[in-house]
Scaffold this active site. Sequence first.
Site, PDB file in Angstrom:
ATOM      1  N   ASP A  16       0.826  -1.211   0.000  1.00  0.00           N
ATOM      2  CA  ASP A  16       0.000   0.000   0.000  1.00  0.00           C
ATOM      3  C   ASP A  16       0.863   1.266   0.000  1.00  0.00           C
ATOM      4  O   ASP A  16       1.996   1.259   0.486  1.00  0.00           O
ATOM      5  CB  ASP A  16      -0.921  -0.023   1.240  1.00  0.00           C
ATOM      6  CG  ASP A  16      -2.088   0.945   1.113  1.00  0.00           C
ATOM      7  OD1 ASP A  16      -2.371   1.401  -0.016  1.00  0.00           O
ATOM      8  OD2 ASP A  16      -2.715   1.253   2.150  1.00  0.00           O
ATOM      9  N   HIS A  33       2.713   3.243  -8.889  1.00  0.00           N
ATOM     10  CA  HIS A  33       2.471   1.829  -9.198  1.00  0.00           C
ATOM     11  C   HIS A  33       3.670   1.246  -9.955  1.00  0.00           C
ATOM     12  O   HIS A  33       4.080   0.117  -9.710  1.00  0.00           O
ATOM     13  CB  HIS A  33       1.197   1.667 -10.034  1.00  0.00           C
ATOM     14  CG  HIS A  33      -0.049   2.140  -9.342  1.00  0.00           C
ATOM     15  ND1 HIS A  33      -0.340   1.814  -8.035  1.00  0.00           N
ATOM     16  CD2 HIS A  33      -1.084   2.914  -9.771  1.00  0.00           C
ATOM     17  CE1 HIS A  33      -1.508   2.360  -7.697  1.00  0.00           C
ATOM     18  NE2 HIS A  33      -1.970   3.045  -8.731  1.00  0.00           N
ATOM     19  N   LEU A 127      10.386 -20.866  -4.727  1.00  0.00           N
ATOM     20  CA  LEU A 127       9.478 -19.938  -4.045  1.00  0.00           C
ATOM     21  C   LEU A 127       8.123 -19.978  -4.751  1.00  0.00           C
ATOM     22  O   LEU A 127       8.067 -19.944  -5.978  1.00  0.00           O
ATOM     23  CB  LEU A 127      10.052 -18.508  -4.124  1.00  0.00           C
ATOM     24  CG  LEU A 127       9.141 -17.384  -3.630  1.00  0.00           C
ATOM     25  CD1 LEU A 127       9.045 -17.386  -2.106  1.00  0.00           C
ATOM     26  CD2 LEU A 127       9.646 -16.012  -4.095  1.00  0.00           C
TER      27      LEU A 127
HETATM   28  C1  IPE Z   1      -5.373  -2.667  -0.019  1.00  0.00           C
HETATM   29  O1  IPE Z   1      -5.040  -1.347  -0.282  1.00  0.00           O
HETATM   30  C2  IPE Z   1      -5.448  -3.450  -1.296  1.00  0.00           C
HETATM   31  C3  IPE Z   1      -4.178  -3.684  -1.960  1.00  0.00           C
HETATM   32  C4  IPE Z   1      -3.004  -3.389  -1.486  1.00  0.00           C
HETATM   33  C5  IPE Z   1      -4.262  -4.344  -3.240  1.00  0.00           C
HETATM   34  P1  IPE Z   1      -6.177  -0.220  -0.437  1.00  0.00           P
HETATM   35  O2  IPE Z   1      -5.477   1.073  -0.629  1.00  0.00           O
HETATM   36  O3  IPE Z   1      -7.130  -0.611  -1.479  1.00  0.00           O
HETATM   37  O4  IPE Z   1      -6.908  -0.311   0.972  1.00  0.00           O
HETATM   38  P2  IPE Z   1      -7.695   0.781   1.831  1.00  0.00           P
HETATM   39  O5  IPE Z   1      -8.754   1.344   0.927  1.00  0.00           O
HETATM   40  O6  IPE Z   1      -6.716   1.817   2.252  1.00  0.00           O
HETATM   41  O7  IPE Z   1      -8.237   0.013   2.995  1.00  0.00           O
HETATM   42  C1  IPE Z   2      -1.475   0.273  -3.405  1.00  0.00           C
HETATM   43  O1  IPE Z   2      -1.294   1.633  -3.446  1.00  0.00           O
HETATM   44  C2  IPE Z   2      -1.770  -0.324  -4.754  1.00  0.00           C
HETATM   45  C3  IPE Z   2      -3.143  -0.830  -4.926  1.00  0.00           C
HETATM   46  C4  IPE Z   2      -4.082  -0.815  -4.007  1.00  0.00           C
HETATM   47  C5  IPE Z   2      -3.493  -1.376  -6.216  1.00  0.00           C
HETATM   48  P1  IPE Z   2      -2.531   2.637  -3.491  1.00  0.00           P
HETATM   49  O2  IPE Z   2      -2.927   2.844  -4.900  1.00  0.00           O
HETATM   50  O3  IPE Z   2      -3.605   2.188  -2.581  1.00  0.00           O
HETATM   51  O4  IPE Z   2      -1.855   3.965  -2.930  1.00  0.00           O
HETATM   52  P2  IPE Z   2      -2.418   4.928  -1.816  1.00  0.00           P
HETATM   53  O5  IPE Z   2      -2.824   4.074  -0.652  1.00  0.00           O
HETATM   54  O6  IPE Z   2      -3.576   5.645  -2.417  1.00  0.00           O
HETATM   55  O7  IPE Z   2      -1.291   5.840  -1.472  1.00  0.00           O
HETATM   56 MG    MG Z   3      -4.042   2.425  -0.622  1.00  0.00          MG
END
Ligand code: IPE
Ligand code: IPE
Ligand code: MG
Length: 236
Positions: A16, A33, A127
């Site tokens: 995240d 990303h 792995l």
């Molecule tokens: C969790 O991250 C899902 C992934 C890492 C794929 P999100 O950014 O979607 O989660 P919330 O919305 O902060 O809970």
């Molecule tokens: C995690 O990073 C990637 C996915 C959930 C696909 P985010 O896209 O949630 O990035 P933040 O949390 O908004 O910074």
């Molecule tokens: Mg996120």
Amino acid sequence: MGNTERIPTHIAIIMDGNGRWAKALGKERYEGHLEGVNSVRECIKAARRNGVKYLTLYAFSTENWGRPIEEVNALMELFCKSVIAETPELIKQGVKVVMIGRRDRFSERVCSHLQQIEHDTAAGEDLTLVLAFDYSSRDEITTAVKSIAQKVASGQMALEDISEHTIAQSLYTASIPDPDFIIRTSGECRLSNFLLWQASYAEMYFTPVMWPDFKQEQFDKALEAYASRERRYGKL
Ligand code: IPE
Ligand code: IPE
Ligand code: MG
């Protein structure tokens, strides 16, 4: 704990913070990303180096479909590109890729890439890389309950035969041991619908580091924290 127990057999990561990482640097979310893919590569290397046998990565949650269409499309595109680019190296490194999550909502193109990477890496023995893609733990449990109920209703299974084991065997993760260690980056302290059943005795690690900054050094630091944990499983 003995020495081998100091290394978790199975690490699961909620990757995240890509968007916030990008924003802090004045970049587009997509660049977060993109850098996140480099973190994935680094963590696979670090997992192999440390003798971790299973690495699960939360790449796209069921709830992530609710993001703006441009972001969803960009994530799908990045997934396809990365699969094509990384497969030869994964094969070389003995990595077997397994997908968990729903399969029925992707485009044909994404679906064929999912199948291709599982097929091409099937012989990997070093792995197992589990990719959670269109994954939701509640959806997984609901599907499992339905399949068990159907077996009982049709007389294929007796009510008394429903056990923790039969439930675990009905989840996407049937062939995968429970995670020992769950890491979440970006400072959020929640599971966001990830491995709710499987996480029952997992050790949790929350770090403020954003996923694009989570490289081998951060991975090793997390493993150090794990090594100092005492897992009691309710006993004394
Ligand atoms: C969790 O991250 C899902 C992934 C890492 C794929 P999100 O950014 O979607 O989660 P919330 O919305 O902060 O809970
Ligand atoms: C995690 O990073 C990637 C996915 C959930 C696909 P985010 O896209 O949630 O990035 P933040 O949390 O908004 O910074
Ligand atoms: Mg996120």
